[in-house]
Design a protein around this motif. Structure first.
Motif, PDB file in Angstrom:
ATOM      1  N   LEU A  53       0.844  -1.100   0.140  1.00 23.14           N
ATOM      2  CA  LEU A  53       0.106   0.064  -0.098  1.00 23.14           C
ATOM      3  C   LEU A  53       1.034   1.180   0.148  1.00 23.14           C
ATOM      4  CD1 LEU A  53      -2.570  -1.151   2.525  1.00 23.14           C
ATOM      5  CD2 LEU A  53      -2.874  -1.060   0.107  1.00 23.14           C
ATOM      6  N   GLU A  54       0.339   2.317  -0.395  1.00 23.84           N
ATOM      7  CA  GLU A  54       0.834   3.644  -0.706  1.00 23.84           C
ATOM      8  C   GLU A  54       1.374   4.044   0.844  1.00 23.84           C
ATOM      9  OE1 GLU A  54       0.090   7.344  -2.214  1.00 23.84           O
ATOM     10  OE2 GLU A  54      -0.698   6.059  -4.053  1.00 23.84           O
ATOM     11  N   HIS A  55       2.648   4.356   0.918  1.00 25.61           N
ATOM     12  CA  HIS A  55       3.154   4.787   2.462  1.00 25.61           C
ATOM     13  C   HIS A  55       2.739   6.345   2.559  1.00 25.61           C
ATOM     14  CE1 HIS A  55       6.278   1.276   3.611  1.00 25.61           C
ATOM     15  NE2 HIS A  55       5.414   0.924   2.390  1.00 25.61           N
ATOM     16  N   SER A  56       1.641   6.651   2.487  1.00 23.77           N
ATOM     17  CA  SER A  56       1.311   7.804   2.572  1.00 23.77           C
ATOM     18  C   SER A  56       0.063   8.286   3.626  1.00 23.77           C
ATOM     19  CB  SER A  56       0.814   8.597   1.048  1.00 23.77           C
ATOM     20  OG  SER A  56      -0.416   7.797   0.718  1.00 23.77           O
ATOM     21  N   GLY A  57      -0.048   9.436   3.892  1.00 20.32           N
ATOM     22  CA  GLY A  57      -1.126   9.928   4.730  1.00 20.32           C
ATOM     23  C   GLY A  57      -0.447  10.074   6.086  1.00 20.32           C
ATOM     24  N   PRO A  58      -1.370  10.371   7.327  1.00 26.42           N
ATOM     25  CA  PRO A  58      -0.945  10.609   8.505  1.00 26.42           C
ATOM     26  C   PRO A  58      -0.400   9.532   9.138  1.00 26.42           C
ATOM     27  CG  PRO A  58      -3.355  10.625   8.674  1.00 26.42           C
ATOM     28  CD  PRO A  58      -2.856  10.397   7.003  1.00 26.42           C
ATOM     29  N   LYS A  59       0.382   9.662  10.067  1.00 25.90           N
ATOM     30  CA  LYS A  59       0.974   8.505  10.965  1.00 25.90           C
ATOM     31  C   LYS A  59       0.189   7.425  11.168  1.00 25.90           C
ATOM     32  CE  LYS A  59       5.039   7.325  13.298  1.00 25.90           C
ATOM     33  NZ  LYS A  59       6.033   7.443  14.202  1.00 25.90           N
ATOM     34  N   TRP A  60      -0.922   7.805  11.837  1.00 30.40           N
ATOM     35  CA  TRP A  60      -1.690   6.950  12.498  1.00 30.40           C
ATOM     36  C   TRP A  60      -2.327   5.949  11.247  1.00 30.40           C
ATOM     37  CZ3 TRP A  60      -6.845   6.364  10.873  1.00 30.40           C
ATOM     38  CH2 TRP A  60      -7.681   7.270  10.530  1.00 30.40           C
ATOM     39  N   CYS A  61      -2.585   6.577  10.309  1.00 32.06           N
ATOM     40  CA  CYS A  61      -3.215   5.526   9.249  1.00 32.06           C
ATOM     41  C   CYS A  61      -2.006   4.610   8.580  1.00 32.06           C
ATOM     42  CB  CYS A  61      -3.883   6.355   8.348  1.00 32.06           C
ATOM     43  SG  CYS A  61      -2.466   6.697   6.735  1.00 32.06           S
ATOM     44  N   LEU A  62      -0.625   5.030   8.918  1.00 35.43           N
ATOM     45  CA  LEU A  62       0.307   4.031   8.358  1.00 35.43           C
ATOM     46  C   LEU A  62       0.359   2.729   9.089  1.00 35.43           C
ATOM     47  CD1 LEU A  62       3.146   6.803   7.820  1.00 35.43           C
ATOM     48  CD2 LEU A  62       1.667   5.565   6.058  1.00 35.43           C
ATOM     49  N   TYR A  63       0.055   2.650  10.483  1.00 34.63           N
ATOM     50  CA  TYR A  63      -0.211   1.542  11.214  1.00 34.63           C
ATOM     51  C   TYR A  63      -1.376   0.695  10.664  1.00 34.63           C
ATOM     52  CZ  TYR A  63       2.689   4.101  14.516  1.00 34.63           C
ATOM     53  OH  TYR A  63       3.706   4.857  15.106  1.00 34.63           O
ATOM     54  N   VAL A  64      -2.322   1.125  10.365  1.00 33.79           N
ATOM     55  CA  VAL A  64      -3.490   0.605   9.812  1.00 33.79           C
ATOM     56  C   VAL A  64      -3.215  -0.133   8.513  1.00 33.79           C
ATOM     57  CG1 VAL A  64      -6.062   0.737   8.948  1.00 33.79           C
ATOM     58  CG2 VAL A  64      -5.178   1.968  11.015  1.00 33.79           C
ATOM     59  N   LYS A  65      -2.490   0.684   7.583  1.00 33.02           N
ATOM     60  CA  LYS A  65      -2.163   0.384   6.188  1.00 33.02           C
ATOM     61  C   LYS A  65      -1.057  -0.793   6.069  1.00 33.02           C
ATOM     62  CE  LYS A  65      -2.629   4.426   3.206  1.00 33.02           C
ATOM     63  NZ  LYS A  65      -1.920   5.430   2.280  1.00 33.02           N
ATOM     64  N   GLY A  66      -0.052  -0.666   7.483  1.00 29.75           N
ATOM     65  CA  GLY A  66       0.811  -1.770   7.490  1.00 29.75           C
ATOM     66  C   GLY A  66       0.244  -2.934   7.640  1.00 29.75           C
ATOM     67  N   VAL A  67      -0.750  -2.974   8.433  1.00 32.15           N
ATOM     68  CA  VAL A  67      -1.518  -4.188   8.944  1.00 32.15           C
ATOM     69  C   VAL A  67      -2.184  -4.892   7.778  1.00 32.15           C
ATOM     70  CG1 VAL A  67      -3.092  -5.242  10.695  1.00 32.15           C
ATOM     71  CG2 VAL A  67      -1.444  -3.736  11.214  1.00 32.15           C
ATOM     72  N   ILE A  68      -2.817  -3.976   7.003  1.00 28.15           N
ATOM     73  CA  ILE A  68      -3.491  -4.398   5.885  1.00 28.15           C
ATOM     74  C   ILE A  68      -2.564  -5.182   4.939  1.00 28.15           C
ATOM     75  CG2 ILE A  68      -5.097  -3.728   3.820  1.00 28.15           C
ATOM     76  CD1 ILE A  68      -6.259  -1.541   5.515  1.00 28.15           C
ATOM     77  N   ALA A  69      -1.381  -4.607   4.842  1.00 26.06           N
ATOM     78  CA  ALA A  69      -0.559  -5.297   3.847  1.00 26.06           C
ATOM     79  C   ALA A  69       0.080  -6.548   4.202  1.00 26.06           C
ATOM     80  CB  ALA A  69       0.768  -4.132   3.426  1.00 26.06           C
ATOM     81  N   ASN A  70       0.168  -6.523   5.472  1.00 25.17           N
ATOM     82  CA  ASN A  70       0.642  -7.736   6.237  1.00 25.17           C
ATOM     83  C   ASN A  70      -0.113  -8.851   6.647  1.00 25.17           C
ATOM     84  OD1 ASN A  70       3.883  -7.598   6.011  1.00 25.17           O
ATOM     85  ND2 ASN A  70       3.300  -5.533   6.779  1.00 25.17           N
TER      86      ASN A  70
END
Ligand code: GLA
Length: 399
Positions: free
Chosen positions: A101-118
């Motif tokens: 997933l794109e590593h973009s957006g506010p920091k809090w959403c990076l945790y969410v994205k990271g989990v979706i990706a993994n």
């Protein structure tokens, strides 16, 4: 007085009403994942050592529902995180071999994205969700791990999960999310305890073998007091990775896989070859802290609270003097707590440079400790009286 700890029911009710306002429909999935406080074993997890955290009654809740299409929409109620508070995420393609997933957006959403990706379960559908939390943000109580583990649990609830998957796998996937998407090379402690915490128990985690053991902590005479200094010293951000590197360098000099394999005589050896002082100090903290954690678990099992308290104080001193991750505010909170009769032990907890202390104290003395700190601490602390609480769980499955 300590802060009131909101009940799961009240957090859930609030999250659901925000969901209704935002999405004009009802959420039919709900999950919770806790923050943690580490009782002893600091900066030992990435050295293959032992840690002994407990899950907190402070939790991150996610409510939501599955929707058609490829775009997930997530809202956070957290005032302490960066804007925007509402983000969209293009869900990974079902047929993609690797989810990125794109590593973009506010920091809090990076945790969410990271989990979706993994996420290792069935490919997750698009969804709408509201995140609501009682874990103070960036206060050293693992608000990040609580968000990661809550997200993973939410995806499990949406998809039905993967029955082959263990809690270890889940914790490791969340840790990977943090490494890859938040750029923080954390150890495994926070995600493990958020997944595996059990009411009335601390958890002794062997970070080399990825195994854990419950250590009962449910004596009504004893209380765990978490004190938030409400300071966070913004250092360069490289303090944590630098400490990790120093530990690896020390292990290399000793020809060990990690400092878990080292003992007191290795400290003498490092001294005898005139190892750089910083490296020597870092190694000494880790080697002695691993031993203190093993002894701490034994003391707690034997209800030897005096001994446990003494080990906590030694841990703090070692973090302050050898590992250099404390700060004047944390030192002052520990000192003030120890001035009160009935305090068994106190130490900084978590990564350091601000955040919280953890104090073990007789229940009948806890108010005195709070008053004493309030009166003498040059700042505005927040207090939480905590019981070891359950790990992540699904509160409501989709209908
Ligand atoms: C942070 C990390 C953990 C651990 C602690 C220090 O909380 O996320 O993995 O290393 O610091 O004990």
């Amino acid at each position: 007085m300590a802060e009131p700890i909101p009940t799961i029911e009240s957090l859930l009710e609030h999250a659901k009403s925000v969901f209704r306002e935002e999405f004009d429909s009802d959420a039919d999935v709900a999950v919770a994942a806790p923050g943690r406080v580490n009782l002893i074993g600091e900066h030992t997890d990435y050295n293959d050592g032992f840690v002994m955290p407990m899950a907190l009654p402070l939790v991150t809740i996610i409510v939501g529902r599955k929707v058609a299409g490829d775009v997930a929409t997530i809202v956070t109620t957290n005032k302490d995180v960066d804007d925007p508070k509402k983000i969209t995420v293009e869900m990974p393609n079902r047929n993609a071999l690797v989810r990125t997933l794109e590593h973009s957006g506010p920091k809090w959403c990076l945790y969410v994205k990271g989990v979706i990706a993994n996420y290792a379960g069935p490919c997750p559908p698009a969804f709408e969700a509201v995140v609501h939390t009682s874990v103070p943000t960036g206060g050293g109580l693992s608000s990040s791990a609580a968000l990661e583990v809550a997200t993973y649990t939410f995806l499990d609830a949406l998809t039905g999960g993967n029955p082959q998957e263990s809690l270890n796998d889940k914790a490791l996937a969340c840790q990977k999310a943090e490494h890859q998407y938040a750029g923080m090379p954390c150890g495994i402690m926070d995600q493990f305890i958020s997944c595996m915490g059990q009411e009335g128990n601390a958890l002794l985690i062997d970070c080399r073998h990825m195994t854990s053991q419950l250590v009962p902590l449910d004596d009504p005479q004893i209380v765990v007091l978490v004190t938030n200094s409400n300071v966070k010293h913004e250092l360069t951000g490289s303090e944590y990775p630098t400490r990790r590197r120093h530990c690896q360098e020390a292990a290399l000099i000793l020809k060990k896989v990690s400092l878990r394999d080292a003992n007191e005589s290795d400290i003498d050896y490092l001294k005898s070859i005139e190892t750089d002082e910083t490296l020597l100090n870092r190694a000494r903290h880790v080697i002695t802290e691993i031993e203190r954690t093993v002894q701490g678990a034994k003391a707690l099992k034997e209800h030897n609270y005096q001994k446990f308290g003494q080990l906590m104080v030694e841990s703090h001193n070692s973090l302050r003097d050898d590992y250099a991750v404390s700060c004047p505010e944390l030192d002052s909170l520990v000192r003030l707590a120890l001035e009160v009769d009935g305090t068994l032990g106190s130490r900084m907890t978590g990564g350091g440079f601000g955040g919280c202390t953890v104090t073990l104290v007789y229940a009948n003395a806890v108010d005195k400790v709070i008053q004493h700190i309030r009166k003498n601490y040059k700042g505005t602390p927040t207090f939480y009286v905590c019981k070891p609480s359950p790990g992540a769980r699904i509160l409501q499955r989709p209908t």
